[in-house]
Design an enzyme around this catalytic site. Structure first.
Site, PDB file in Angstrom:
ATOM      1  N   SER A   8      42.106  29.929  49.511  1.00  0.00           N
ATOM      2  CA  SER A   8      42.813  31.170  49.838  1.00  0.00           C
ATOM      3  C   SER A   8      44.318  30.940  49.762  1.00  0.00           C
ATOM      4  CB  SER A   8      42.445  31.632  51.246  1.00  0.00           C
ATOM      5  OG  SER A   8      43.380  32.614  51.659  1.00  0.00           O
ATOM      6  N   HIS A  33      40.750  32.816  46.102  1.00  0.00           N
ATOM      7  CA  HIS A  33      40.497  33.823  47.131  1.00  0.00           C
ATOM      8  C   HIS A  33      41.817  34.511  47.459  1.00  0.00           C
ATOM      9  CE1 HIS A  33      38.045  35.510  50.411  1.00  0.00           C
ATOM     10  NE2 HIS A  33      39.101  35.354  51.188  1.00  0.00           N
ATOM     11  N   ASP A  35      43.601  37.273  49.654  1.00  0.00           N
ATOM     12  CA  ASP A  35      43.454  38.015  50.916  1.00  0.00           C
ATOM     13  C   ASP A  35      44.443  39.169  51.006  1.00  0.00           C
ATOM     14  OD1 ASP A  35      41.380  36.719  52.488  1.00  0.00           O
ATOM     15  OD2 ASP A  35      42.690  34.959  52.494  1.00  0.00           O
ATOM     16  N   MET A  37      45.867  42.342  53.009  1.00  0.00           N
ATOM     17  CA  MET A  37      45.915  42.890  54.372  1.00  0.00           C
ATOM     18  C   MET A  37      46.888  44.055  54.436  1.00  0.00           C
ATOM     19  SD  MET A  37      46.157  39.349  56.450  1.00  0.00           S
ATOM     20  CE  MET A  37      44.969  38.030  56.193  1.00  0.00           C
ATOM     21  N   HIS A  66      39.563  39.757  48.520  1.00  0.00           N
ATOM     22  CA  HIS A  66      39.029  40.110  49.845  1.00  0.00           C
ATOM     23  C   HIS A  66      39.929  41.193  50.437  1.00  0.00           C
ATOM     24  CE1 HIS A  66      38.327  38.558  54.254  1.00  0.00           C
ATOM     25  NE2 HIS A  66      37.861  39.778  54.068  1.00  0.00           N
ATOM     26  N   MET A  68      41.115  43.471  53.171  1.00  0.00           N
ATOM     27  CA  MET A  68      41.119  43.746  54.614  1.00  0.00           C
ATOM     28  C   MET A  68      41.982  44.987  54.798  1.00  0.00           C
ATOM     29  SD  MET A  68      41.442  39.792  55.833  1.00  0.00           S
ATOM     30  CE  MET A  68      41.936  39.268  54.212  1.00  0.00           C
ATOM     31  N   MET A 140      32.476  36.304  57.932  1.00  0.00           N
ATOM     32  CA  MET A 140      33.744  35.813  58.478  1.00  0.00           C
ATOM     33  C   MET A 140      33.477  34.789  59.582  1.00  0.00           C
ATOM     34  SD  MET A 140      36.168  37.279  56.750  1.00  0.00           S
ATOM     35  CE  MET A 140      37.479  36.463  57.678  1.00  0.00           C
ATOM     36  N   GLY A 145      42.789  38.355  59.591  1.00  0.00           N
ATOM     37  CA  GLY A 145      44.193  38.678  59.822  1.00  0.00           C
ATOM     38  C   GLY A 145      45.119  37.495  59.621  1.00  0.00           C
ATOM     39  N   PHE A 146      44.634  36.303  59.966  1.00  0.00           N
ATOM     40  CA  PHE A 146      45.504  35.128  59.900  1.00  0.00           C
ATOM     41  C   PHE A 146      44.721  33.896  59.448  1.00  0.00           C
ATOM     42  CE2 PHE A 146      47.094  38.075  63.034  1.00  0.00           C
ATOM     43  CZ  PHE A 146      48.423  38.211  62.655  1.00  0.00           C
ATOM     44  N   GLY A 147      45.405  33.052  58.667  1.00  0.00           N
ATOM     45  CA  GLY A 147      44.829  31.764  58.314  1.00  0.00           C
ATOM     46  C   GLY A 147      45.016  30.786  59.455  1.00  0.00           C
ATOM     47  N   GLY A 148      44.354  29.646  59.349  1.00  0.00           N
ATOM     48  CA  GLY A 148      44.585  28.550  60.288  1.00  0.00           C
ATOM     49  C   GLY A 148      43.930  28.681  61.642  1.00  0.00           C
ATOM     50  N   ASP A 178      34.166  32.517  55.221  1.00  0.00           N
ATOM     51  CA  ASP A 178      35.627  32.584  55.202  1.00  0.00           C
ATOM     52  C   ASP A 178      36.185  32.462  56.618  1.00  0.00           C
ATOM     53  OD1 ASP A 178      38.293  33.201  54.795  1.00  0.00           O
ATOM     54  OD2 ASP A 178      37.938  35.224  54.034  1.00  0.00           O
ATOM     55  N   GLY A 179      36.940  31.380  56.842  1.00  0.00           N
ATOM     56  CA  GLY A 179      37.638  31.241  58.115  1.00  0.00           C
ATOM     57  C   GLY A 179      37.230  29.998  58.881  1.00  0.00           C
ATOM     58  N   GLY A 180      38.207  29.125  59.100  1.00  0.00           N
ATOM     59  CA  GLY A 180      37.963  27.941  59.922  1.00  0.00           C
ATOM     60  C   GLY A 180      37.259  26.801  59.224  1.00  0.00           C
ATOM     61  N   GLY A 200      41.602  28.033  53.357  1.00  0.00           N
ATOM     62  CA  GLY A 200      43.014  28.359  53.205  1.00  0.00           C
ATOM     63  C   GLY A 200      43.901  27.211  53.637  1.00  0.00           C
ATOM     64  N   SER A 201      44.133  27.109  54.967  1.00  0.00           N
ATOM     65  CA  SER A 201      45.051  26.092  55.468  1.00  0.00           C
ATOM     66  C   SER A 201      44.567  24.678  55.143  1.00  0.00           C
ATOM     67  CB  SER A 201      45.233  26.264  56.978  1.00  0.00           C
ATOM     68  OG  SER A 201      43.983  26.389  57.619  1.00  0.00           O
TER      69      SER A 201
HETATM   70  C1  DX5 Z   1      41.519  35.468  57.264  1.00  0.00           C
HETATM   71  C2  DX5 Z   1      41.393  35.328  55.758  1.00  0.00           C
HETATM   72  C3  DX5 Z   1      40.995  33.984  55.317  1.00  0.00           C
HETATM   73  C4  DX5 Z   1      41.962  32.903  55.673  1.00  0.00           C
HETATM   74  C5  DX5 Z   1      41.220  31.626  55.804  1.00  0.00           C
HETATM   75  O1  DX5 Z   1      41.910  36.750  57.570  1.00  0.00           O
HETATM   76  O2  DX5 Z   1      40.428  36.221  55.251  1.00  0.00           O
HETATM   77  O3  DX5 Z   1      40.696  33.937  53.932  1.00  0.00           O
HETATM   78  O4  DX5 Z   1      43.002  32.774  54.754  1.00  0.00           O
HETATM   79  O5  DX5 Z   1      42.103  30.704  56.273  1.00  0.00           O
HETATM   80  P1  DX5 Z   1      41.630  29.344  56.928  1.00  0.00           P
HETATM   81  O6  DX5 Z   1      40.785  28.622  55.909  1.00  0.00           O
HETATM   82  O7  DX5 Z   1      42.927  28.658  57.199  1.00  0.00           O
HETATM   83  O8  DX5 Z   1      40.859  29.671  58.167  1.00  0.00           O
HETATM   84 ZN    ZN Z   2      39.578  36.012  53.102  1.00  0.00          ZN
END
Ligand code: DX5
Ligand code: ZN
Length: 225
Positions: A8, A33, A35, A37, A66, A68, A140, A145-148, A178-180, A200-201
């Protein structure tokens, strides 16, 4: 089953997006990916159509968009024209089942793959009325909303139940998470039956190419088993 890593770029360096993409490509990632928003469906604003349009001629990677955003039907054609290969939208962003069906139909009419995604608090049952028409279901692991963020308990178990549903109904539907996702929990993610892995992160913070290569190594090992 084909396994794909979809880094991402939300966690990428926006002053050097092209360089980040070259690094994940070099490590063997096949999907990007993307994202999107809108500051309404989620409490953050990222990027959208013009950025996708700029990246499209820069790479042959599969563009996994994706959305959002609220009422995603409004922007299906714009993202399709900008170069999306897959457009995934939220159950929670639609008004009702008819709206979801219409949105899937619009994505297919634009010649693109359709994905449907559910938030951590949404039951997987919400996916099942539509799953035969989908190319991908996305679970999810965090509140979008946020990475990391850290993966929320129970989300992988939910993904496993969706994998069992897909397999027992002999459906041709990819399962994305997706996420974490981190290198430390990647084995658990793969064991839950996920075949499209968003990170992502864990990819874009630090040495991007080395991070993506480490992910690909684990994925390849799993795929060989
Ligand atoms: C969250 C995004 C994810 C995010 C994942 O709103 O949809 O795609 O970037 O980030 P990580 O892998 O850092 O959790
Ligand atoms: Zn995503």
């Amino acid at each position: 089953m084909k396994y794909r890593l979809a880094p991402s770029i939300l966690s990428g360096d926006f002053a050097n997006l092209g360089e980040g993409i070259r690094q994940i490509e070099a490590a063997g990632a096949t999907d990007l990916h993307f994202d999107v928003m809108d500051g309404i469906f989620v409490p953050n604003i990222s990027f959208g159509i013009p950025v996708l349009k700029s990246l499209r001629p820069f790479t042959d990677m599969f563009m996994d968009v994706h959305l959002m955003i609220t009422e995603p039907i409004r922007y299906v054609d714009d993202f399709a024209d900008a170069g999306a290969d897959l457009i995934t939208f939220h159950v929670e962003a639609c008004q009702d089942a008819q709206d979801i069906e219409t949105t899937i139909g619009a994505i297919h009419a634009a010649g693109k793959q359709a994905g449907l995604v559910i938030n951590p608090k949404t039951s997987e049952e919400e996916l099942y009325p539509f799953i035969e028409d989908l190319e991908l279901a996305l679970i999810m692991g965090v509140q979008p909303g946020f990475g990391g963020q850290g993966m929320i308990d129970g989300t992988l178990e939910k993904a496993k139940r969706v994998r069992d549903y897909i397999d027992s109904h002999h459906l041709d539907c990819d399962l994305e998470f997706d996420g974490g996702v981190k290198i430390d929990n990647l084995d658990n993610v793969l064991e839950a039956g996920i075949n499209v892995i968003v990170a992502g992160s864990a990819v874009f913070k630090g040495d991007v190419k080395a991070n993506a290569a480490a992910f690909m190594d684990v994925i390849r090992k799993h795929a060989d088993v």
